[in-house]
Write a protein that holds these residues in place. Structure first.
Motif, mmCIF file in Angstrom:
data_model
loop_
_atom_site.group_PDB
_atom_site.id
_atom_site.type_symbol
_atom_site.label_atom_id
_atom_site.label_comp_id
_atom_site.label_asym_id
_atom_site.label_seq_id
_atom_site.Cartn_x
_atom_site.Cartn_y
_atom_site.Cartn_z
ATOM 1 N N ARG A 139 0.842 -1.199 0.000
ATOM 2 C CA ARG A 139 0.000 0.000 0.000
ATOM 3 C C ARG A 139 0.883 1.257 0.000
ATOM 4 O O ARG A 139 0.647 2.189 -0.764
ATOM 5 C CB ARG A 139 -0.938 -0.014 1.212
ATOM 6 N N GLN A 163 -3.375 -3.694 -6.456
ATOM 7 C CA GLN A 163 -4.103 -4.948 -6.654
ATOM 8 C C GLN A 163 -3.306 -5.920 -7.516
ATOM 9 O O GLN A 163 -3.235 -7.110 -7.218
ATOM 10 C CB GLN A 163 -5.472 -4.670 -7.285
ATOM 11 N N SER A 212 -4.661 2.171 -6.765
ATOM 12 C CA SER A 212 -5.279 0.911 -6.355
ATOM 13 C C SER A 212 -5.077 -0.202 -7.389
ATOM 14 O O SER A 212 -4.946 -1.371 -7.025
ATOM 15 C CB SER A 212 -6.768 1.103 -6.070
#
Length: 146
Positions: free
Chosen positions: A53, A77, A73
């Protein structure tokens, strides 16, 4: 004293290891006996997920000169998914060359159909949810027994 006994279970040496999971991702990849070959998936630790992250979060200056965080994101992912796959080794140069792929996620996209990839993503993102559901079911069974 009883509290100390309970804490013993949380010591690193006493915790059960996080086990890898085998999954048939595609029936197209078979062994010499025509049996589908399972992929091996691992659950990332909270620390690994947090590091990913942070890696995919950038600090940028907005028009007012204030620093804002921007989270990618999609990149998070993609790396989360490829980091969860133990086998096949998506970083293997021979595999990447064979599929004319640049990187692990590109290889994954070229190896799998859209449905296969979606099912894999659901499985990987659902690790925590399954654990919660499994524990809840175990608790319900125990409560029913009592």
């Amino acid at each position: 004293m009883e509290r100390d006994m309970d804490l013993q279970a949380f010591l690193k040496g006493n915790a059960k290891p996080i086990e890898d999971i085998k999954m048939i991702v595609s029936k197209r990849f078979v062994d010499k006996n025509d049996n589908p070959i399972p992929w091996i998936l691992r659950q990332l630790t909270g620390k690994e997920s947090n590091n990913l992250r942070k890696k995919h979060t950038k600090k940028i200056k907005n028009k007012l000169g204030r620093i804002e965080e921007q989270f990618n994101s999609e990149a998070y992912q993609e790396e989360f998914i490829t980091s969860s796959i133990v086998f096949p080794d998506l970083t293997n140069a021979k595999l990447q060359t064979d599929y004319n792929a640049l990187g692990a996620y590109d290889l994954l996209q070229k190896m799998l159909s859209a449905d296969e990839l979606a099912n894999l993503q659901i499985k990987i993102s659902g690790f925590a949810e399954e654990e919660i559901i499994e524990n809840s079911m175990d608790n319900l069974v125990e409560e029913a027994k009592n």
